[in-house]
Design a protein around this motif. Sequence first.
Motif, short mmCIF file in Angstrom:
data_model
loop_
_atom_site.label_atom_id
_atom_site.label_comp_id
_atom_site.label_asym_id
_atom_site.label_seq_id
_atom_site.Cartn_x
_atom_site.Cartn_y
_atom_site.Cartn_z
N GLY A 212 -0.61 -1.90 -4.14
CA GLY A 212 -1.15 -0.79 -2.63
C GLY A 212 -1.96 -2.67 -1.99
N ASP A 213 -2.79 -2.57 -2.80
CA ASP A 213 -3.71 -3.70 -1.63
C ASP A 213 -3.43 -4.65 -1.01
N SER A 214 -2.06 -5.26 -1.75
CA SER A 214 -0.90 -6.54 -0.54
C SER A 214 0.13 -5.68 0.54
N ILE A 215 0.08 -4.79 0.63
CA ILE A 215 0.25 -4.16 1.98
C ILE A 215 -0.22 -4.88 3.07
N TYR A 216 -1.63 -5.01 3.23
CA TYR A 216 -2.33 -5.52 4.66
C TYR A 216 -2.48 -6.97 4.02
N SER A 217 -2.12 -7.29 2.70
CA SER A 217 -2.39 -8.79 2.98
C SER A 217 -1.96 -9.83 3.51
N GLY A 218 -0.93 -9.38 4.55
CA GLY A 218 0.06 -10.46 5.55
C GLY A 218 0.75 -11.23 4.20
N GLU A 219 1.28 -11.63 2.65
CA GLU A 219 1.50 -12.40 1.92
C GLU A 219 3.73 -11.92 2.68
N LEU A 220 3.67 -10.50 2.06
CA LEU A 220 5.06 -9.81 2.32
C LEU A 220 5.90 -9.39 3.29
N ASP A 221 6.75 -9.69 3.78
CA ASP A 221 7.74 -8.80 5.20
C ASP A 221 8.11 -8.14 4.47
N VAL A 222 8.53 -7.76 3.64
CA VAL A 222 9.33 -6.20 2.86
C VAL A 222 8.31 -5.43 2.21
N LEU A 223 8.74 -4.29 1.63
CA LEU A 223 8.28 -4.39 0.21
C LEU A 223 8.09 -3.29 0.16
N ALA A 224 9.56 -2.85 -0.97
CA ALA A 224 10.27 -1.72 -1.23
C ALA A 224 9.57 -0.84 -2.22
N CYS A 225 9.60 0.43 -1.75
CA CYS A 225 9.24 1.04 -3.30
C CYS A 225 10.46 2.84 -2.53
N ASP A 226 9.82 3.57 -4.09
CA ASP A 226 10.63 4.63 -3.53
C ASP A 226 9.33 5.78 -2.83
N GLY A 227 10.38 6.87 -2.31
CA GLY A 227 9.49 7.90 -0.99
C GLY A 227 8.31 8.07 -1.67
N PHE A 228 8.42 8.99 -2.42
CA PHE A 228 7.43 9.49 -2.95
C PHE A 228 5.37 8.62 -2.31
N SER A 229 5.78 7.35 -2.87
CA SER A 229 4.18 6.79 -3.31
C SER A 229 4.86 6.40 -1.71
N GLY A 230 5.52 5.29 -0.56
CA GLY A 230 5.30 4.63 0.43
C GLY A 230 4.99 5.92 1.06
N ASN A 231 5.50 7.46 1.16
CA ASN A 231 4.82 8.24 2.43
C ASN A 231 3.34 8.26 1.72
N VAL A 232 3.06 8.23 0.40
CA VAL A 232 1.61 8.66 0.20
C VAL A 232 0.79 6.86 0.94
N ALA A 233 1.36 6.25 0.66
CA ALA A 233 0.82 4.27 0.97
C ALA A 233 0.50 5.63 2.46
N LEU A 234 1.41 5.24 3.32
CA LEU A 234 1.80 5.44 5.19
C LEU A 234 0.56 6.58 5.52
N LYS A 235 0.33 7.45 4.86
CA LYS A 235 -0.17 8.61 5.33
C LYS A 235 -1.82 8.32 4.94
N THR A 236 -1.55 7.87 2.97
CA THR A 236 -3.43 7.43 3.30
C THR A 236 -3.77 6.21 4.51
N SER A 237 -3.21 5.24 4.75
CA SER A 237 -3.52 4.70 6.05
C SER A 237 -4.20 5.39 6.87
N GLU A 238 -3.27 5.88 6.95
CA GLU A 238 -3.64 6.58 8.15
C GLU A 238 -4.41 7.52 8.50
#
Lengths: 337, 337
Positions: A212-238
Amino acid sequence: MFTIAVDVMGGDLGPRVAFKACKKILKSQPDLSLILTLTADVEPDARLYLSRYQNRIDFLVCDSFISMEDPPAQVLRRGKTSTMAMAVQQVQQGAAQGVISVGNTGALMVLSRSMLGTLDGISRPALATEIPTRDKPLLMLDLGANLASSADQLCEFARLGAAWSRTHGVSTPKVGLLNIGQEPCKGTEEVQRAGQQLHTSMAPYYVGFREGDSIYSGELDVLACDGFSGNVALKTSEGLAGWVAIELSRVFDRSRWSWLLRPLWAGLFKGVLRRFTSASYAGALLLGVNGLVVKTHGKSDDVAFYAAMKYLIDQLRVVDLNLLRAELVRLKPDSCH
Amino acid sequence: MFTIAVDVMGGDLGPRVAFKACKKILKSQPDLSLILTLTADVEPDARLYLSRYQNRIDFLVCDSFISMEDPPAQVLRRGKTSTMAMAVQQVQQGAAQGVISVGNTGALMVLSRSMLGTLDGISRPALATEIPTRDKPLLMLDLGANLASSADQLCEFARLGAAWSRTHGVSTPKVGLLNIGQEPCKGTEEVQRAGQQLHTSMAPYYVGFREGDSIYSGELDVLACDGFSGNVALKTSEGLAGWVAIELSRVFDRSRWSWLLRPLWAGLFKGVLRRFTSASYAGALLLGVNGLVVKTHGKSDDVAFYAAMKYLIDQLRVVDLNLLRAELVRLKPDSCH
């Protein structure tokens, strides 16, 4: 010269939010037309509120709307004449170039998939959004269109993200797969199998598991994930970004230098924090269907709804679905090895 | 007067990090003794570095250590004489009151569960940590000890969290279940079943589904979740907090008032952001086993390792495992309705 279909029903704050956003966007985009799908009880309010722009709006009165409580599985049986289905139908029939909805995400997924069909090689569409990071935006998908994802679906999301990234000018997108560790032995069986498949099929782009900490590191252009944890990551960030903004502002207000710092706070700090919370304001794309579908947050106010409409229009100007189809063919596992 | 067992092997930055942390904690806690489990090749360095405190340290030389790459499933067959197993054994045999490890999370889970056993009514332990939020700390579990969790396991995590919270003085803990929507129809089948069970069995405490943004809202005392999405939420927060700190500091440095603001920045803003990143520094508890087990981040430096040791000692002073057992019995589904 675009026409977009707007499903104004089903949001947490009611349809007025959408009307306000429509008024603002019609004012700022003189070449835009709208098709609003709504129920009869809110039609008078919509016509009155938007009377100045009546020649650029079609009001499509429907017999029902899909609520947040409606199970997506029932939508295909009972929701075919709902405001959401009628809005998607406008794209299906070519009357609109894109569609936006504030309603039930699962229902929008089911209806779009069934009415518009999926792109070649894609079995299930994914909800995707561009997240601001240290260096460049990151396209993250799926954010909740699907609940659990098989290894094949995770690979599809990665391929879809890479193709999308390439149509947006990134020639060698770096694609990661969200996991709870970077080592090959980490994660669920499905994630491990997806990782193995991507290593072979998407070798030039796939960089491996990322946490999860790689989301904001700027290393990636695309991050694939399952819908449950993707949603959790986005909402947690908000949630975290919102709290940081409140907390810093509180600390600042308590300082005896606050009178001196107020302009700086307003000009700089708020500007930075807006970037962090922007993910919650822009809409998310339903990637993988034959058409441009944008979903905006159920909690959207008129500012968020407007931002999501603006995002859809920006995408309409840039996105070439045929180019996306061509990139997907190029990235198909068979043609890679 | 405590003794804690420290598995110094298996961290990303090598055992020196642990030695530094041990030296610091022995200096600050005069009534503390340590049992260090390590391999023969690093023993001379450990003895030399910690020579001043040799009368308060037992060095337990083991024949192997578990690496991050070792699949947890093989640990019970091949890892029984590893530094990690020997450290857990100290608690099992009563030679130490708690154990800390920087190594492989899955392996620590498997070994602790097998050697210490689980608390009555708990089938699988969960990794838990207290996260700072808007109002009060939130105990979040599981953070990655388990990959996928059944409805029954999610209920156990909720019960474990509530019991823990009550032993820490919260008489009516508010317990939520992490999901991708608040409506009862949202989420996977397991999450939905867990929600239904908790509504009946934990009625006074359970408040329903909560999304990722609720983590920081301050509403909850306990948030139960599966280990995959819990880990993603925690790591995403660490990444975002780290980026916010860097970004704000950069904006601040560019300002022409930076000379004036430097003391304010140092004194206030850094203080606030430290709170946001503190979750990454404190260790996580392996809750649900018969003993106090703390896991610190694989990437831990000596500061983080020290903070996790300090956290373990703080817990040793507060936690009464018998009280926790009594609370778990009280919260058992059978005794609730």
